[in-house]
Design a protein around this motif. Structure first.
Motif, short mmCIF file in Angstrom:
data_model
loop_
_atom_site.label_atom_id
_atom_site.label_comp_id
_atom_site.label_asym_id
_atom_site.label_seq_id
_atom_site.Cartn_x
_atom_site.Cartn_y
_atom_site.Cartn_z
N SER A 115 1.14 -1.43 -0.03
CA SER A 115 -0.21 -0.05 0.05
C SER A 115 1.15 1.13 0.27
O SER A 115 0.45 2.22 -0.36
CB SER A 115 -1.43 -0.06 0.99
OG SER A 115 -1.95 -0.52 1.26
N GLY A 122 1.82 5.58 -7.52
CA GLY A 122 1.12 6.10 -9.03
C GLY A 122 -0.28 4.91 -8.29
O GLY A 122 -0.65 5.37 -7.52
N ALA A 123 -0.58 3.98 -8.88
CA ALA A 123 -1.53 2.77 -8.21
C ALA A 123 -1.25 1.59 -9.46
O ALA A 123 -1.77 1.18 -10.36
CB ALA A 123 -2.83 3.39 -9.52
N LEU A 125 -1.57 -1.49 -8.56
CA LEU A 125 -1.37 -2.67 -7.79
C LEU A 125 -3.64 -2.28 -7.24
O LEU A 125 -4.31 -2.90 -7.28
CB LEU A 125 -1.40 -2.97 -6.38
CG LEU A 125 0.08 -3.04 -5.79
CD1 LEU A 125 0.42 -3.39 -4.62
CD2 LEU A 125 0.48 -4.04 -6.81
N ASN A 126 -3.65 -1.78 -8.74
CA ASN A 126 -5.41 -1.08 -7.96
C ASN A 126 -6.14 -2.32 -8.86
O ASN A 126 -7.75 -1.65 -9.43
CB ASN A 126 -5.60 0.66 -9.03
CG ASN A 126 -6.50 1.26 -8.20
OD1 ASN A 126 -5.84 2.37 -8.75
ND2 ASN A 126 -7.31 0.19 -8.47
N ARG A 240 -8.04 0.10 -13.56
CA ARG A 240 -9.18 -0.12 -12.41
C ARG A 240 -9.95 -1.53 -12.55
O ARG A 240 -10.41 -2.40 -12.55
CB ARG A 240 -10.44 0.79 -11.31
CG ARG A 240 -10.53 0.43 -11.18
CD ARG A 240 -11.24 1.93 -9.82
NE ARG A 240 -12.12 1.50 -9.19
CZ ARG A 240 -13.37 1.76 -9.35
NH1 ARG A 240 -13.90 1.63 -10.27
NH2 ARG A 240 -14.07 1.41 -8.18
N ASP B 83 -7.96 1.07 1.03
CA ASP B 83 -6.49 1.26 0.47
C ASP B 83 -6.90 2.13 -1.31
O ASP B 83 -7.57 1.54 -2.34
CB ASP B 83 -5.32 0.75 0.35
CG ASP B 83 -4.56 1.29 0.30
OD1 ASP B 83 -3.79 1.84 0.24
OD2 ASP B 83 -4.34 1.66 -1.07
N ALA B 84 -6.50 3.26 -1.38
CA ALA B 84 -6.50 3.96 -2.45
C ALA B 84 -6.83 3.55 -4.20
O ALA B 84 -6.73 3.82 -4.85
CB ALA B 84 -6.62 6.09 -2.24
N GLY B 85 -5.77 3.18 -3.82
CA GLY B 85 -4.90 1.62 -4.54
C GLY B 85 -4.99 0.20 -4.82
O GLY B 85 -4.33 -0.05 -5.46
N GLY B 88 -9.48 1.22 -5.34
CA GLY B 88 -9.93 2.76 -5.21
C GLY B 88 -9.58 3.31 -6.60
O GLY B 88 -9.56 2.99 -7.48
N ALA B 90 -6.83 5.94 -7.01
CA ALA B 90 -6.23 6.21 -7.70
C ALA B 90 -6.70 6.80 -9.35
O ALA B 90 -5.60 6.66 -9.73
CB ALA B 90 -5.37 5.03 -6.67
#
Lengths: 245, 245
Positions: A115, A122-123, A125-126, A240, B83-85, B88, B90
Protein backbone atom coordinates in the motif's frame (compact mmCIF):
# COMPACT_ATOMS: atom_id res chain seq x y z
CA UNK A 1 -8.36 -8.86 33.59
CA UNK A 2 -7.06 -11.22 30.94
CA UNK A 3 -3.54 -10.87 29.66
CA UNK A 4 -3.34 -9.07 26.32
CA UNK A 5 -0.52 -8.90 23.81
CA UNK A 6 -0.91 -6.47 20.92
CA UNK A 7 0.80 -7.46 17.68
CA UNK A 8 1.25 -4.23 15.78
CA UNK A 9 2.41 -3.48 12.27
CA UNK A 10 3.71 0.07 12.51
CA UNK A 11 3.76 0.63 8.73
CA UNK A 12 6.93 2.03 7.17
CA UNK A 13 7.95 3.50 10.53
CA UNK A 14 7.26 7.20 10.22
CA UNK A 15 4.77 8.72 12.63
CA UNK A 16 2.46 9.79 9.81
CA UNK A 17 1.58 6.16 8.99
CA UNK A 18 0.44 5.21 12.51
CA UNK A 19 -3.28 4.65 13.00
CA UNK A 20 -5.24 5.68 16.07
CA UNK A 21 -5.70 2.01 16.95
CA UNK A 22 -1.93 1.52 16.93
CA UNK A 23 -1.35 4.59 19.06
CA UNK A 24 -3.92 3.44 21.60
CA UNK A 25 -2.37 -0.03 21.85
CA UNK A 26 1.15 1.37 22.22
CA UNK A 27 0.05 3.91 24.81
CA UNK A 28 -1.73 1.19 26.83
CA UNK A 29 1.35 -1.07 26.78
CA UNK A 30 3.87 -1.29 29.60
CA UNK A 31 6.57 -2.56 27.30
CA UNK A 32 7.27 -2.69 23.56
CA UNK A 33 9.18 -5.61 22.04
CA UNK A 34 10.68 -5.58 18.56
CA UNK A 35 13.59 -5.86 16.19
CA UNK A 36 16.10 -3.05 16.77
CA UNK A 37 15.45 -1.16 13.52
CA UNK A 38 11.70 -0.79 14.17
CA UNK A 39 12.20 -0.02 17.84
CA UNK A 40 14.51 2.85 16.81
CA UNK A 41 11.82 4.20 14.48
CA UNK A 42 9.08 4.00 17.11
CA UNK A 43 11.31 5.55 19.78
CA UNK A 44 11.26 8.77 17.76
CA UNK A 45 7.49 8.87 18.30
CA UNK A 46 7.38 7.44 21.83
CA UNK A 47 10.76 8.20 23.44
CA UNK A 48 9.58 7.53 27.00
CA UNK A 49 8.23 4.00 26.54
CA UNK A 50 10.10 0.94 27.80
CA UNK A 51 11.49 -1.18 24.95
CA UNK A 52 13.06 -4.62 24.63
CA UNK A 53 15.09 -5.38 21.53
CA UNK A 54 15.92 -8.73 19.95
CA UNK A 55 18.11 -9.27 16.89
CA UNK A 56 17.37 -10.25 13.33
CA UNK A 57 16.28 -13.90 12.84
CA UNK A 58 15.49 -14.15 16.58
CA UNK A 59 11.78 -14.14 15.80
CA UNK A 60 10.80 -17.04 18.00
CA UNK A 61 12.84 -15.72 20.95
CA UNK A 62 11.09 -12.40 20.41
CA UNK A 63 7.67 -14.05 20.51
CA UNK A 64 8.53 -16.01 23.67
CA UNK A 65 9.81 -12.84 25.31
CA UNK A 66 6.40 -11.23 24.71
CA UNK A 67 4.59 -14.15 26.33
CA UNK A 68 7.02 -14.18 29.28
CA UNK A 69 6.59 -10.46 29.92
CA UNK A 70 2.85 -10.97 29.66
CA UNK A 71 3.02 -13.80 32.23
CA UNK A 72 4.73 -11.30 34.56
CA UNK A 73 1.61 -9.17 34.32
CA UNK A 74 2.79 -6.60 31.77
CA UNK A 75 0.71 -5.37 28.87
CA UNK A 76 2.95 -5.99 25.88
CA UNK A 77 3.10 -4.71 22.31
CA UNK A 78 5.08 -6.70 19.76
CA UNK A 79 5.94 -4.42 16.85
CA UNK A 80 6.73 -5.33 13.24
CA UNK A 81 7.18 -3.17 10.16
CA UNK A 82 4.34 -2.89 7.68
CA UNK A 83 1.39 -5.07 8.65
CA UNK A 84 1.83 -7.68 11.39
CA UNK A 85 -0.21 -10.18 9.39
CA UNK A 86 1.78 -9.83 6.15
CA UNK A 87 5.14 -11.62 6.59
CA UNK A 88 4.95 -10.35 10.18
CA UNK A 89 4.73 -11.87 13.64
CA UNK A 90 0.97 -12.57 13.86
CA UNK A 91 1.34 -16.16 12.65
CA UNK A 92 4.25 -17.27 14.91
CA UNK A 93 2.53 -15.61 17.88
CA UNK A 94 -0.60 -17.67 17.23
CA UNK A 95 1.53 -20.80 16.83
CA UNK A 96 3.16 -20.24 20.25
CA UNK A 97 -0.16 -19.37 21.87
CA UNK A 98 -0.64 -23.11 22.51
CA UNK A 99 1.98 -22.82 25.27
CA UNK A 100 0.36 -19.77 26.88
CA UNK A 101 -3.37 -20.45 26.59
CA UNK A 102 -4.65 -17.74 28.94
CA UNK A 103 -3.33 -14.87 26.85
CA UNK A 104 -5.37 -12.85 24.35
CA UNK A 105 -3.68 -11.85 21.14
CA UNK A 106 -4.91 -8.71 19.41
CA UNK A 107 -3.56 -8.09 15.92
CA UNK A 108 -3.54 -4.39 15.02
CA UNK A 109 -3.31 -3.90 11.26
CA UNK A 110 -0.82 -1.48 9.71
CA UNK A 111 0.05 -0.06 6.32
CA UNK A 112 1.96 -2.72 4.42
CA UNK A 113 4.61 -1.85 1.81
CA UNK A 114 2.27 -2.92 -1.00
CA UNK A 115 0.00 0.00 0.00
CA UNK A 116 2.60 2.57 1.02
CA UNK A 117 4.87 1.83 -1.94
CA UNK A 118 1.99 1.79 -4.41
CA UNK A 119 0.83 5.21 -3.16
CA UNK A 120 4.24 6.67 -4.00
CA UNK A 121 4.50 4.92 -7.37
CA UNK A 122 0.99 5.87 -8.58
CA UNK A 123 -1.55 3.04 -8.78
CA UNK A 124 0.35 -0.18 -9.60
CA UNK A 125 -1.99 -2.53 -7.67
CA UNK A 126 -5.32 -1.06 -8.69
CA UNK A 127 -6.61 -4.43 -9.91
CA UNK A 128 -6.15 -8.05 -8.70
CA UNK A 129 -2.61 -8.56 -7.43
CA UNK A 130 -0.20 -10.95 -5.70
CA UNK A 131 2.27 -10.30 -2.93
CA UNK A 132 5.36 -12.53 -3.12
CA UNK A 133 8.45 -12.53 -0.93
CA UNK A 134 11.73 -13.37 -2.67
CA UNK A 135 13.34 -14.45 0.60
CA UNK A 136 14.07 -18.18 0.60
CA UNK A 137 15.03 -18.19 4.28
CA UNK A 138 11.87 -20.07 5.21
CA UNK A 139 10.43 -20.95 1.79
CA UNK A 140 12.10 -23.24 -0.76
CA UNK A 141 13.02 -21.41 -3.97
CA UNK A 142 10.92 -23.89 -5.99
CA UNK A 143 7.79 -22.67 -4.17
CA UNK A 144 8.73 -19.06 -4.90
CA UNK A 145 9.34 -19.88 -8.57
CA UNK A 146 5.99 -21.72 -8.79
CA UNK A 147 4.23 -18.64 -7.40
CA UNK A 148 5.96 -16.23 -9.78
CA UNK A 149 4.90 -18.42 -12.71
CA UNK A 150 1.32 -18.61 -11.39
CA UNK A 151 1.22 -14.82 -10.92
CA UNK A 152 2.16 -14.29 -14.56
CA UNK A 153 -0.21 -17.04 -15.75
CA UNK A 154 -3.05 -15.28 -13.89
CA UNK A 155 -1.98 -11.86 -15.24
CA UNK A 156 -1.84 -10.42 -11.73
CA UNK A 157 -0.03 -7.23 -10.83
CA UNK A 158 2.70 -8.21 -8.35
CA UNK A 159 4.36 -6.64 -5.32
CA UNK A 160 7.68 -8.30 -4.46
CA UNK A 161 8.87 -8.04 -0.86
CA UNK A 162 12.46 -8.77 0.19
CA UNK A 163 13.72 -8.53 -3.39
CA UNK A 164 17.37 -8.51 -2.39
CA UNK A 165 19.92 -8.95 0.36
CA UNK A 166 23.70 -9.30 0.41
CA UNK A 167 23.37 -13.06 0.24
CA UNK A 168 20.67 -12.90 -2.44
CA UNK A 169 21.96 -10.10 -4.68
CA UNK A 170 20.76 -11.81 -7.87
CA UNK A 171 17.26 -12.90 -6.73
CA UNK A 172 15.39 -10.08 -8.43
CA UNK A 173 17.19 -10.87 -11.67
CA UNK A 174 16.23 -14.54 -11.23
CA UNK A 175 12.60 -13.54 -10.62
CA UNK A 176 12.61 -11.34 -13.75
CA UNK A 177 13.99 -14.24 -15.81
CA UNK A 178 11.18 -16.49 -14.53
CA UNK A 179 8.55 -13.86 -15.43
CA UNK A 180 10.02 -13.48 -18.93
CA UNK A 181 10.19 -17.25 -19.32
CA UNK A 182 6.54 -17.48 -18.18
CA UNK A 183 5.53 -15.17 -21.01
CA UNK A 184 5.64 -11.66 -19.55
CA UNK A 185 6.47 -9.01 -22.17
CA UNK A 186 9.99 -7.56 -21.73
CA UNK A 187 8.29 -4.16 -21.96
CA UNK A 188 5.87 -4.94 -19.10
CA UNK A 189 5.49 -1.80 -16.94
CA UNK A 190 7.31 -2.10 -13.58
CA UNK A 191 8.64 0.09 -10.82
CA UNK A 192 10.21 0.08 -7.40
CA UNK A 193 10.32 2.21 -4.28
CA UNK A 194 13.29 2.42 -1.91
CA UNK A 195 13.09 3.50 1.73
CA UNK A 196 9.34 4.02 1.81
CA UNK A 197 8.36 6.58 4.43
CA UNK A 198 11.96 7.08 5.50
CA UNK A 199 14.80 9.35 4.55
CA UNK A 200 15.95 8.84 0.96
CA UNK A 201 12.64 7.67 -0.51
CA UNK A 202 13.15 7.04 -4.21
CA UNK A 203 10.61 5.76 -6.74
CA UNK A 204 11.40 4.68 -10.27
CA UNK A 205 9.42 3.20 -13.15
CA UNK A 206 10.98 0.96 -15.76
CA UNK A 207 10.26 -1.95 -18.07
CA UNK A 208 10.63 -5.57 -17.00
CA UNK A 209 13.84 -5.94 -18.99
CA UNK A 210 15.25 -2.82 -17.32
CA UNK A 211 14.17 -4.14 -13.92
CA UNK A 212 16.12 -7.32 -14.62
CA UNK A 213 19.31 -5.26 -14.92
CA UNK A 214 18.58 -3.19 -11.79
CA UNK A 215 20.27 -3.68 -8.43
CA UNK A 216 17.93 -2.84 -5.57
CA UNK A 217 18.70 -2.74 -1.87
CA UNK A 218 16.91 -4.69 0.87
CA UNK A 219 14.68 -1.73 1.76
CA UNK A 220 12.99 -1.84 -1.62
CA UNK A 221 9.54 -2.99 -2.70
CA UNK A 222 9.28 -3.95 -6.36
CA UNK A 223 6.09 -3.67 -8.39
CA UNK A 224 5.31 -5.45 -11.64
CA UNK A 225 2.20 -4.37 -13.50
CA UNK A 226 -0.25 -6.69 -15.22
CA UNK A 227 -0.38 -6.87 -19.02
CA UNK A 228 -2.59 -3.72 -19.15
CA UNK A 229 -0.46 -1.52 -16.86
CA UNK A 230 1.38 1.49 -18.22
CA UNK A 231 3.86 4.16 -17.19
CA UNK A 232 3.11 7.87 -17.54
CA UNK A 233 5.18 10.71 -16.07
CA UNK A 234 7.13 8.25 -13.90
CA UNK A 235 3.91 6.81 -12.41
CA UNK A 236 3.00 3.13 -12.76
CA UNK A 237 -0.73 2.72 -13.37
CA UNK A 238 -2.77 -0.48 -13.38
CA UNK A 239 -6.25 0.07 -14.75
CA UNK A 240 -9.17 -0.45 -12.42
CA UNK A 241 -11.10 -2.50 -14.96
CA UNK A 242 -10.85 -3.93 -18.40
CA UNK A 243 -13.68 -1.96 -19.94
CA UNK A 244 -13.20 1.58 -21.15
CA UNK A 245 -15.28 4.14 -19.34
CA UNK B 1 1.04 27.01 -5.09
CA UNK B 2 0.22 24.02 -7.25
CA UNK B 3 -3.21 22.45 -7.07
CA UNK B 4 -3.28 19.30 -4.96
CA UNK B 5 -5.88 16.55 -4.79
CA UNK B 6 -5.47 13.95 -2.05
CA UNK B 7 -6.78 10.48 -2.86
CA UNK B 8 -7.37 8.86 0.49
CA UNK B 9 -8.30 5.33 1.49
CA UNK B 10 -9.94 5.78 4.87
CA UNK B 11 -9.72 2.09 5.80
CA UNK B 12 -12.87 0.36 7.07
CA UNK B 13 -14.32 3.73 8.10
CA UNK B 14 -13.95 3.81 11.87
CA UNK B 15 -11.85 6.58 13.34
CA UNK B 16 -9.41 4.11 14.89
CA UNK B 17 -8.11 3.05 11.46
CA UNK B 18 -7.21 6.57 10.27
CA UNK B 19 -3.51 7.37 9.98
CA UNK B 20 -1.93 10.69 10.87
CA UNK B 21 -1.19 11.28 7.20
CA UNK B 22 -4.87 10.84 6.37
CA UNK B 23 -5.95 13.18 9.14
CA UNK B 24 -3.50 15.83 7.97
CA UNK B 25 -4.73 15.61 4.39
CA UNK B 26 -8.38 15.77 5.42
CA UNK B 27 -7.77 18.68 7.75
CA UNK B 28 -5.92 20.59 5.02
CA UNK B 29 -8.75 20.04 2.52
CA UNK B 30 -11.47 22.58 1.79
CA UNK B 31 -13.82 19.90 0.53
CA UNK B 32 -14.18 16.12 0.71
CA UNK B 33 -15.63 14.16 -2.20
CA UNK B 34 -16.84 10.57 -1.95
CA UNK B 35 -19.48 7.92 -2.24
CA UNK B 36 -22.30 8.51 0.25
CA UNK B 37 -21.54 5.52 2.53
CA UNK B 38 -17.94 6.56 3.16
CA UNK B 39 -18.82 10.22 3.49
CA UNK B 40 -21.31 9.25 6.25
CA UNK B 41 -18.56 7.34 8.06
CA UNK B 42 -16.06 10.18 7.83
CA UNK B 43 -18.65 12.75 8.89
CA UNK B 44 -18.72 11.05 12.29
CA UNK B 45 -15.05 11.97 12.68
CA UNK B 46 -15.12 15.34 10.91
CA UNK B 47 -18.68 16.66 11.20
CA UNK B 48 -17.76 20.24 10.27
CA UNK B 49 -16.04 19.59 6.97
CA UNK B 50 -17.69 20.37 3.64
CA UNK B 51 -18.63 17.23 1.70
CA UNK B 52 -19.81 16.43 -1.83
CA UNK B 53 -21.49 13.11 -2.45
CA UNK B 54 -21.84 11.13 -5.66
CA UNK B 55 -23.69 7.84 -6.10
CA UNK B 56 -22.56 4.29 -6.64
CA UNK B 57 -21.08 3.58 -10.10
CA UNK B 58 -20.58 7.32 -10.66
CA UNK B 59 -16.86 6.93 -10.23
CA UNK B 60 -15.79 8.94 -13.26
CA UNK B 61 -18.20 11.78 -12.43
CA UNK B 62 -16.74 11.73 -8.91
CA UNK B 63 -13.21 12.03 -10.27
CA UNK B 64 -14.15 14.87 -12.61
CA UNK B 65 -15.86 16.67 -9.74
CA UNK B 66 -12.59 16.56 -7.79
CA UNK B 67 -10.66 18.07 -10.69
CA UNK B 68 -13.32 20.73 -11.24
CA UNK B 69 -13.32 21.77 -7.58
CA UNK B 70 -9.54 21.83 -7.73
CA UNK B 71 -9.66 24.11 -10.80
CA UNK B 72 -11.80 26.46 -8.72
CA UNK B 73 -8.90 26.73 -6.30
CA UNK B 74 -10.09 24.33 -3.61
CA UNK B 75 -7.88 21.78 -1.90
CA UNK B 76 -9.78 18.54 -2.42
CA UNK B 77 -9.73 15.11 -0.80
CA UNK B 78 -11.27 12.20 -2.69
CA UNK B 79 -12.09 9.44 -0.22
CA UNK B 80 -12.47 5.70 -0.82
CA UNK B 81 -12.87 2.82 1.60
CA UNK B 82 -9.86 0.65 2.37
CA UNK B 83 -6.80 1.72 0.38
CA UNK B 84 -7.24 4.15 -2.53
CA UNK B 85 -4.79 2.13 -4.62
CA UNK B 86 -6.52 -1.25 -4.12
CA UNK B 87 -9.71 -1.30 -6.24
CA UNK B 88 -9.95 2.39 -5.33
CA UNK B 89 -9.88 5.69 -7.16
CA UNK B 90 -6.13 6.22 -7.55
CA UNK B 91 -6.04 4.66 -11.00
CA UNK B 92 -9.00 6.50 -12.60
CA UNK B 93 -7.73 9.76 -11.10
CA UNK B 94 -4.35 9.24 -12.81
CA UNK B 95 -6.14 8.35 -16.05
CA UNK B 96 -8.10 11.62 -15.98
CA UNK B 97 -5.04 13.65 -15.00
CA UNK B 98 -4.27 13.97 -18.73
CA UNK B 99 -7.14 16.46 -18.96
CA UNK B 100 -5.98 18.49 -15.93
CA UNK B 101 -2.20 18.52 -16.26
CA UNK B 102 -1.40 21.24 -13.73
CA UNK B 103 -2.79 19.29 -10.76
CA UNK B 104 -0.72 17.21 -8.34
CA UNK B 105 -2.22 13.94 -7.17
CA UNK B 106 -1.15 12.64 -3.76
CA UNK B 107 -2.25 9.10 -2.91
CA UNK B 108 -2.54 8.57 0.85
CA UNK B 109 -2.49 4.84 1.69
CA UNK B 110 -5.06 3.31 4.02
CA UNK B 111 -5.76 -0.01 5.71
CA UNK B 112 -7.23 -2.33 3.07
CA UNK B 113 -9.72 -5.09 3.97
CA UNK B 114 -7.05 -7.75 3.42
CA UNK B 115 -5.17 -6.26 6.39
CA UNK B 116 -8.08 -5.26 8.61
CA UNK B 117 -9.99 -8.49 7.99
CA UNK B 118 -6.91 -10.66 8.45
CA UNK B 119 -6.21 -9.00 11.80
CA UNK B 120 -9.65 -10.02 13.04
CA UNK B 121 -9.44 -13.53 11.62
CA UNK B 122 -5.95 -14.32 12.99
CA UNK B 123 -3.15 -14.53 10.43
CA UNK B 124 -4.64 -15.82 7.15
CA UNK B 125 -2.27 -13.89 4.84
CA UNK B 126 0.98 -14.44 6.70
CA UNK B 127 2.69 -15.84 3.59
CA UNK B 128 2.48 -15.03 -0.16
CA UNK B 129 -1.08 -14.15 -1.12
CA UNK B 130 -3.40 -12.90 -3.87
CA UNK B 131 -6.15 -10.34 -3.72
CA UNK B 132 -8.97 -11.03 -6.18
CA UNK B 133 -12.24 -9.15 -6.67
CA UNK B 134 -15.26 -11.27 -7.61
CA UNK B 135 -17.04 -8.29 -9.15
CA UNK B 136 -17.40 -8.71 -12.92
CA UNK B 137 -18.68 -5.18 -13.36
CA UNK B 138 -15.45 -4.11 -15.07
CA UNK B 139 -13.64 -7.43 -15.46
CA UNK B 140 -14.86 -10.33 -17.61
CA UNK B 141 -15.65 -13.43 -15.55
CA UNK B 142 -13.16 -15.45 -17.63
CA UNK B 143 -10.33 -13.25 -16.34
CA UNK B 144 -11.54 -13.73 -12.77
CA UNK B 145 -11.74 -17.50 -13.26
CA UNK B 146 -8.23 -17.57 -14.76
CA UNK B 147 -6.90 -15.72 -11.72
CA UNK B 148 -8.63 -18.02 -9.23
CA UNK B 149 -7.12 -21.04 -10.99
CA UNK B 150 -3.67 -19.40 -11.01
CA UNK B 151 -3.97 -18.58 -7.30
CA UNK B 152 -4.65 -22.23 -6.49
CA UNK B 153 -1.91 -23.43 -8.88
CA UNK B 154 0.55 -21.16 -7.07
CA UNK B 155 -0.71 -22.27 -3.64
CA UNK B 156 -1.30 -18.68 -2.59
CA UNK B 157 -3.48 -17.67 0.32
CA UNK B 158 -6.31 -15.56 -1.13
CA UNK B 159 -8.36 -12.56 -0.04
CA UNK B 160 -11.58 -12.18 -2.04
CA UNK B 161 -13.09 -8.70 -2.28
CA UNK B 162 -16.69 -8.07 -3.41
CA UNK B 163 -17.64 -11.74 -2.92
CA UNK B 164 -21.35 -11.10 -3.31
CA UNK B 165 -24.09 -8.65 -4.26
CA UNK B 166 -27.80 -9.00 -4.95
CA UNK B 167 -27.08 -9.49 -8.62
CA UNK B 168 -24.18 -11.87 -7.95
CA UNK B 169 -25.53 -13.96 -5.07
CA UNK B 170 -23.90 -17.17 -6.32
CA UNK B 171 -20.44 -15.81 -7.23
CA UNK B 172 -18.72 -17.03 -4.08
CA UNK B 173 -20.13 -20.51 -4.71
CA UNK B 174 -18.85 -20.31 -8.30
CA UNK B 175 -15.41 -19.26 -7.06
CA UNK B 176 -15.36 -22.17 -4.58
CA UNK B 177 -16.25 -24.60 -7.35
CA UNK B 178 -13.38 -23.27 -9.46
CA UNK B 179 -10.94 -23.67 -6.55
CA UNK B 180 -12.12 -27.24 -5.93
CA UNK B 181 -11.89 -28.00 -9.63
CA UNK B 182 -8.36 -26.54 -9.66
CA UNK B 183 -7.33 -29.03 -7.00
CA UNK B 184 -7.90 -27.27 -3.67
CA UNK B 185 -8.74 -29.71 -0.85
CA UNK B 186 -12.43 -29.46 0.23
CA UNK B 187 -11.04 -29.21 3.78
CA UNK B 188 -8.82 -26.21 2.92
CA UNK B 189 -8.93 -23.75 5.85
CA UNK B 190 -11.00 -20.64 5.04
CA UNK B 191 -12.78 -17.82 6.83
CA UNK B 192 -14.63 -14.57 6.34
CA UNK B 193 -15.23 -11.30 8.11
CA UNK B 194 -18.40 -9.23 7.82
CA UNK B 195 -18.62 -5.50 8.55
CA UNK B 196 -14.97 -5.00 9.37
CA UNK B 197 -14.49 -2.08 11.73
CA UNK B 198 -18.22 -1.32 11.79
CA UNK B 199 -21.16 -2.33 13.91
CA UNK B 200 -21.92 -6.05 13.67
CA UNK B 201 -18.40 -7.29 12.94
CA UNK B 202 -18.51 -11.06 12.65
CA UNK B 203 -15.64 -13.44 11.86
CA UNK B 204 -16.01 -17.12 11.08
CA UNK B 205 -13.66 -19.91 10.08
CA UNK B 206 -14.75 -22.87 7.98
CA UNK B 207 -13.55 -25.34 5.39
CA UNK B 208 -13.67 -24.65 1.67
CA UNK B 209 -16.65 -26.98 1.22
CA UNK B 210 -18.48 -25.16 4.02
CA UNK B 211 -17.57 -21.80 2.45
CA UNK B 212 -19.14 -22.99 -0.79
CA UNK B 213 -22.48 -23.39 1.01
CA UNK B 214 -22.22 -20.03 2.80
CA UNK B 215 -24.14 -16.92 1.83
CA UNK B 216 -22.16 -13.77 2.58
CA UNK B 217 -23.26 -10.17 2.24
CA UNK B 218 -21.55 -7.47 0.18
CA UNK B 219 -19.71 -6.10 3.23
CA UNK B 220 -17.73 -9.31 3.60
CA UNK B 221 -14.11 -10.14 2.87
CA UNK B 222 -13.44 -13.83 2.31
CA UNK B 223 -10.11 -15.50 3.07
CA UNK B 224 -8.88 -18.82 1.71
CA UNK B 225 -5.73 -20.26 3.24
CA UNK B 226 -2.92 -21.94 1.32
CA UNK B 227 -2.44 -25.71 1.54
CA UNK B 228 -0.55 -25.33 4.87
CA UNK B 229 -3.07 -23.06 6.64
CA UNK B 230 -5.06 -24.32 9.59
CA UNK B 231 -7.86 -23.29 11.92
CA UNK B 232 -7.46 -23.21 15.68
CA UNK B 233 -9.93 -21.69 18.18
CA UNK B 234 -11.79 -19.95 15.35
CA UNK B 235 -8.60 -18.31 14.05
CA UNK B 236 -7.32 -18.91 10.53
CA UNK B 237 -3.53 -19.20 10.52
CA UNK B 238 -1.20 -19.30 7.53
CA UNK B 239 2.33 -20.26 8.52
CA UNK B 240 5.07 -17.72 8.03
CA UNK B 241 7.38 -20.22 6.39
CA UNK B 242 7.56 -23.79 5.27
CA UNK B 243 10.38 -24.82 7.59
CA UNK B 244 9.73 -25.73 11.18
CA UNK B 245 11.42 -23.49 13.71
Amino acid sequence: MDKVIYIIGIGPGAEEYLTNQERNAIEKSDIIVGYSLYVELLKKVYPDKEYRITGMRQEIERCRLCFELSEEGKTVSMICSGDAGIYGMASPMYELLNDYPDTDLVVVPGITAASSGAAILGAPLNHDFCVISLSDLMTPWEVIEKRIRAAIAGDFAIAFYNPSSNRRADYLEKACNIMLDAGADPDRACGYVENIGRQGTRALCCTLKELKATKVNMFTTVFVGNSMSYIKDNKLITKRGYRCE
